[in-house]
Structure formats: structure tokens, C-alpha cells
Write a protein that holds these residues in place. Structure first.
Motif, short mmCIF file in Angstrom:
data_model
loop_
_atom_site.label_atom_id
_atom_site.label_comp_id
_atom_site.label_asym_id
_atom_site.label_seq_id
_atom_site.Cartn_x
_atom_site.Cartn_y
_atom_site.Cartn_z
N GLN A 118 2.88 1.22 8.00
CA GLN A 118 4.25 0.71 7.92
C GLN A 118 4.48 -0.47 8.85
N GLY A 143 2.31 -3.04 9.12
CA GLY A 143 1.64 -4.23 8.63
C GLY A 143 0.17 -4.34 8.95
N TYR A 181 5.02 -11.05 9.62
CA TYR A 181 5.61 -9.74 9.95
C TYR A 181 5.91 -9.66 11.44
N MET A 213 6.04 -6.25 3.28
CA MET A 213 5.37 -4.95 3.33
C MET A 213 5.18 -4.33 1.95
N TYR A 253 11.80 0.52 2.46
CA TYR A 253 10.84 0.49 3.58
C TYR A 253 11.26 1.44 4.70
#
Length: 671
Positions: free
Chosen positions: A150, A152, A163, A268, A276
Motif C-alpha cells: 500500500q 508503493g 508517490y 497506486m 485506496y
């Protein structure tokens, strides 16, 4: 087996560096100490992370237990730094606290996107050792790998850089938003006519030399003004000021936050930020949340419309109205209070006289002590960051099991909301239990030379609620700090449940005594409160759901191709809900609303948790509110569980049946 990691480098003269379970010497912490502590923590973490990367034959202890040690140290330093940013009276300490928090937070982001570290973890999960791990350790492996994914870790280099940049930008924006919100305290100036209806004690607190009133517009004053001011002009003026705090700066920041969070989610591989954000929570996905809040809205809407009709009739009869017969947002609290006083003989301002904060706090501690078999010892001359702060140590028999601080009153530049703040999650170490440490951050009405701090009944609920967070934090005795907290959308249930204790006369009368006469809260007044419990409950439920819908719209319905108008969203929701036009033109409540800033896609969690809280409370109703056997089971099965096991399994074990929402619906009077 408890993993013993390499001992980190220490700065012996830094007050943050202590022996196991020794308290921090906060009174002597300087701004430089905060920065040094953060830098030292960062240096130690880098060395320990590198050691994990270089482990030739990775196993659970050398990777996961070692990683927990690193994260625990970083989290403690980060929590302490951010706490001092929130509460320190020293401006340099606040600045260094925030900067140190940002530094450590950026380290956390970097760690969780470290591919070499991730690969070591995957090697452990693919090993034969993993198959034989006990449940809590296997869950730690699975949850950590998900956290890395989660964060990256599997992104292509270019996307991972973006990110990381977005994370940094988002953290900077949330800090700016919070600072703007906490420093925006407008003042409402009133003459005697404008102050009509306000409680005399309240007026005396804010009286000026020329017999006028200067009332700071903040959470601690909102209830007294909005529920009691006879002048509609006063209520409107206060409402406009309260709902425009920090709007000149934070509206633009909010727009950026929504956009950047959406971009981060897309990078993501998620459709929206809500997708997310929700994936690791109990709810899992937006569809589940929408179904949950839509169902509650359907159930509450009829009662809410009835509530609005009743309040509107009162306003229509009020000869002092100035803006026509239509009920306005600034009228709701006032006319609700009129119903309580005139129909049920419940005067919440008179009730304050029975709730001086010292007695309430003693009552809370006594009740929690009886229920859980704990002893709370106030430490004389404790080293704290402000003279008003108290420190307590918590014992189970002769064993120290935790520590907490109380910082209860507003002051300039202090965080303006109410929180149970975790400073140290606790865990087992090679030297024994590292005890949890928490803080109750409050902004209750400040005492004066002639008057103690007198709580409203709502504030009493807040005290029980936030202390529930303290007890939750103090109950963890697990192996790993990373498993100390439960799922984010379940956490509130473990504090919401304790608000029920305020609606039991035996509990309330054990400490609710008049601050001047010592008279116990009259049973008749309590019975009237009980009868009035669901006055405007439908409207209150719809108001909470409105916030849920707003939060979910921001983070699940955002379209980057269409300009975001966060004011228009309020109007859209009011029209869709069809209960009342709550939004007031030229106000921007979203500019000083901490949840959509630091806790996005979270507001539904209060109602989600409340369902579980009310269901679990049925066991205490059945067995007694101070029944230690039930308290012990609750502490062992629920409070101390964290993420060591599936929380739904734990809840069903505590209940002896599957959970349902019947108790919650009943609590609102909607059944």
C-alpha cells in the motif's frame, strides 16, 4: 521468544532517552532536545534497517521482530514530537516538534517503500517457518507486507518517486491546515442585550472592564452560546464566525489535499482515494460504506423530519425571531434546548453545577478502577510540559501497566479539539513489558478564581469517551508494537461504549454533586434526562451522516476534470437528503474540520464503531456496569487484542453470538 535487537546509540543527556519505563523529564525538554532526539532516532533506524537488509538468512526474528523494534522507536519519537507541537507553550518547541515529526514521518514513508526490505519479508513469508508461526505472528507478516504494498513498494521507479513526493506534499499541507485551524480563534463581542440568555457563570468568565463580553469562538464556547443565546443575532454571528475559521487559507489547502490524494490513489492503481484508504480497514471498500450510511440515513430520515417540524413550530411561536419563521442552522441547538427545558425540565446549564471537573475525573477513575481492577496513582511533582498537566501511573496489583497525562484546558496555540493521544503503544521486550503511555488532550471550560471548571453533560460524555481511548491504549501487552492498534474503523467503539455509563443513575450519582452545596444530582432531573434522551436524535443522526456523505464525496466522487467546489457540495447533500437546508451561505465549515484533513475517509467510522459499541454494551447491561468479570473479559478479548487476531472473531467471542445493529438502532429511538 522476545527478540533483542542491537542497542541503539544514546545521547545520555537528552531527556527523551531514558531507561525502560522511566518517564520523560518534559519540564526540562528544550527545542534543541526535540531535534536531537529525532536525528538520533533517524540515525539508529537507518543502521538497524540496513542490518535487516543485509541479513543473509532472513527469518521472523531477524526481519519482522527487528523491524517492529525500529518502527516502535520511530513511532515513539514521532508521537512525542507531534504531541509537543500540539501542546507546548514554547514556540520554538512547537516548531521543532512539527519539523521533527515531519522528518520521522518521511522516514516512515521511505521505509515502507524500501524494495530490499520488502524482499526480505517476502522471503520469510515464502519459507517453511511462516507456515508454523502462531496466529499473531502470521498476521504481523501478512499485515506488514500489505502495508508495504500500500506504500508503493512495487511501483516502477518513476511512479514511486512521484508517490513519495505526493506523500511529502500531503503531510506539509495537513500540517499547514492544522496550524491555521488552531490559531484561528475569532472573538465575538456582545453587549448585555446580545448576551441575554447566556449562563451567568459563562458571562462572568468573558466579561470585560466596560461590562461587555468578549467570547472566543472555539469548541469550548460553542455549546453555551448556541444552546442558550436568546438573541438570534448572537447565535447567527457566532455561527458565522465559527464556520469561517481559517477559511481564508484552508479552503485552498483542502482543494489541494483532495487532488493530491486522488492522484496518489491512481498511482497506486486504485480508482479513488476512498478505494485506496478503505482497503486495509474493516469496511474494505466504498460500496460497503455507502450501503452502511445510506441504510442509516433511510432509517433516521423520518425521525429527523419530525424533529425539524417540532423545532420549526417553536421558532414560529418565538416573538424574538428576526429572520422569518424558517428554522436556520443556528437555531437548532437553541430550540432543542428549549424543548429540553420546557417539555422535560432538563436545564443543561443548571446541570453543569453538578459536574465540576475534579469530581467528574475522580468518578471516571473510580468507575474504571472498579470495572477493570486497576489502580490510578497521581504522581506528585511530575515533570510535565505545562503547570496544569497531571501525570498518573496505572497499576494492576503491584505491576506498573501504563502511564497517562491529563492536559485538560485550552490555552493559546494548543490543539483545540479532544483526543486520547497515544505516545507509546507498549510491547514486550527482552527486559520486560514496555508500558504504554497516553495523554488525554482536552479543551474543557477553564476554571476561574471564583468558579471551578463545570462540565456540560456533553463534555462529561467526552471525558468518558476519551478516557476510554486511554484505557484501550493502556491495555495492550502484546509482543509487537505494530499490532497494538485495532482496525481504524473499529477503534472508536472501544471508547464510545463508555459513554453509556453516564446514562446510568447509580454511576452518575456516585460523583455528580453540586459544586457549592454538595447535593447529589437529583434523581428526578436524571429521569427527565433519560426521557429526553432521544430529543432531536433523528436530526443528530442525519447531521453525522451528512458529514459522512461529505467525506465520502470528497474522496470517492472526486473528478479531476471538474473544478471542485467544496461549498456547493454542502448544498448538494442538503438537497439529496431532503431534511433541512443546513448549509448557510458564506460559511465554510470544511476549513476547520480536522477529520477531512488528517483523517480522510474516516467519519463513517464513528457510526460504524458505534454499532459495535452499543452491541458490546449489552453484555454490561446484562451483567452490571462495574462487574469485574465482564470488565476483565472486555479488556482481554477486545481492548488488548489490537490486530493480534481478527477483531470480528474477538467481538463474537465476547458477545457469545454474531454482532448486529439492533442495540444501536434502539439507542437512537429509531426502532
Amino acid at each position: 521468544m522476545v527478540y533483542a535487537c542491537q542497542q541503539p546509540e544514546k545521547a545520555s543527556d537528552n531527556p527523551f532517552i531514558t531507561d525502560l519505563n522511566a518517564p520523560v523529564d518534559y519540564a526540562n525538554v528544550t527545542a534543541d532536545d526535540i531535534s536531537e532526539y529525532a536525528q538520533l532516532t533517524l540515525k539508529n533506524a537507518d543502521a538497524q534497517i540496513e542490518a535487516i537488509r543485509q541479513t543473509a538468512n532472513p527469518d521472523f526474528n531477524s526481519v519482522f521482530a527487528a523491524f517492529d523494534e525500529v518502527v516502535n522507536a520511530v513511532s515513539i519519537a514521532s508521537n512525542r514530537s507531534f504531541m509537543l507541537y500540539w501542546v507546548s507553550p514554547d514556540s520554538a518547541s512547537r516548531v521543532n516538534g512539527l519539523n521533527s515529526y515531519k522528518l520521522l514521518d518521511s522516514l516512515s514513508t521511505t521505509i515502507y517503500s524500501d524494495k530490499d526490505l520488502f524482499n526480505q519479508m517476502v522471503r520469510v513469508r515464502e519459507s517453511d517457518e511462516y507456515k508454523g508461526l502462531p496466529e499473531n505472528r502470521k498476521r504481523l507478516v501478512d499485515d506488514l507486507i500489505l502495508n508495504f504494498e500500500q506504500s508503493g513498494v512495487n511501483l516502477e521507479p518513476e511512479k514511486r518517486e512521484r508517490y513519495l513526493a505526493l506523500n511529502k506534499e500531503i503531510n506539509q499541507l495537513t500540517s499547514e491546515y492544522s496550524n491555521n485551524m488552531n490559531t484561528a480563534i475569532p472573538v465575538l463581542e456582545l453587549d448585555e442585550e446580545g448576551a441575554e440568555g447566556l449562563p451567568e457563570n459563562f458571562k462572568n468568565t468573558y466579561r470585560t472592564a466596560d461590562n461587555k463580553y468578549e467570547i472566543p469562538v472555539m469548541n469550548a464556547t460553542r455549546g453555551p452560546v448556541m444552546s442558550n443565546a436568546a438573541s438570534e443575532e448572537t447565535r447567527k454571528a457566532y455561527y458565522m464566525l465559527f464556520n469561517n475559521r481559517a477559511a481564508d487559507k484552508n479552503l485552498a489547502i483542502l482543494d489541494q489535499l483532495v487532488q493530491k490524494r486522488h492522484e496518489l490513489a491512481n498511482i497506486m492503481g486504485y480508482e479513488t482515494y476512498a478505494h485506496y484508504n478503505l482497503y486495509p480497514k474493516m469496511a474494505k471498500d466504498p460500496e460497503t460504506v455507502w450501503a452502511f450510511i445510506n441504510d442509516l440515513a433511510d432509517r433516521a430520515k423520518g425521525k429527523a423530519k419530525t424533529d425539524i417540524k417540532e423545532l420549526s413550530k417553536l421558532k414560529a411561536k418565538d416573538k424574538s425571531k428576526i429572520n422569518g419563521k424558517k428554522l436556520k442552522a443556528w437555531d437548532v441547538s437553541y430550540y432543542t434546548n428549549e424543548i429540553l427545558k420546557n417539555k422535560y425540565q432538563v436545564d443543561h446549564e443548571a446541570l453543569r453545577s453538578y459536574l465540576p471537573i475534579d469530581q467528574c475525573l475522580k468518578g471516571v477513575l473510580d468507575i474504571y478502577s472498579q470495572l477493570f481492577g486497576l489502580e490510578f496513582k497521581k504522581i506528585a511533582d511530575a515533570s510535565v510540559w505545562h503547570p496544569e498537566v497531571d501525570m498518573y501511573e496505572v497499576f494492576n496489583g503491584d505491576q506498573l501497566v501504563g502511564r497517562f497525562y491529563l492536559d485538560l484546558f485550552p490555552r493559546p496555540n494548543k490543539e483545540s479539539w479532544f483526543y486520547g493521544v497515544g505516545l507509546k503503544s507498549g510491547k514486550m521486550t527482552a527486559d520486560g513489558l514496555e508500558v504504554p503511555t497516553n495523554m488525554l488532550l482536552g479543551n474543557f471550560t477553564r476554571p476561574t478564581e471564583t468558579l471551578p471548571s463545570l462540565l456540560s453533560f456533553k463534555e462529561l460524555n467526552t471525558l468518558f469517551h476519551e478516557f476510554g481511548h486511554i484505557i484501550d491504549g493502556l491495555s495492550y501487552e502484546g509482543e509487537f508494537s505494530l499490532q497494538a492498534s485495532s482496525k481504524m474503523d473499529f477503534i472508536e467503539s472501544m471508547s464510545q461504549i463508555f459513554e453509556n455509563w453516564t446514562m446510568d443513575y447509580e454511576m452518575l450519582s456516585s460523583f455528580a454533586r453540586h459544586y457549592e452545596t454538595g447535593e447529589v444530582l437529583p434523581k428526578e432531573l436524571f429521569d427527565n434526562m433519560l426521557k429526553a434522551k432521544n430529543v432531536a436524535s433523528g436530526y443528530k443522526a442525519i447531521s453525522s451522516l451528512r458529514n459522512c456523505f461529505y467525506d465520502m464525496n470528497l474522496y470517492n466522487k472526486y473528478n479531476p476534470e471538474v473544478a471542485l467546489d467544496t461549498d456547493e457540495l454542502w448544498k448538494k447533500l442538503d438537497k439529496e437528503m431532503g431534511v433541512m437546508d443546513i448549509y448557510v451561505e458564506d460559511t465554510h465549515p470544511q476549513a476547520a474540520w480536522i477529520h477531512i484533513n488528517t483523517h480522510p475517509v474516516y467519519y463513517y467510522g464513528y457510526l460504524w464503531s458505534e454499532v459495535y459499541a452499543q452491541d458490546m454494551y449489552t453484555q454490561f447491561e446484562q451483567n452490571g456496569l462495574t462487574d469485574q468479570a465482564t470488565g476483565k473479559r472486555f479488556r482481554e478479548l477486545i481492548l488488548s487484542t489490537g490486530q493480534q487476531r481478527d477483531i470480528m472473531v474477538a467481538v463474537e467471542e465476547f458477545l457469545g453470538r454474531p454482532s448486529n445493529n439492533e442495540a444501536y438502532i434502539k439507542s437512537l429511538g429509531l426502532n
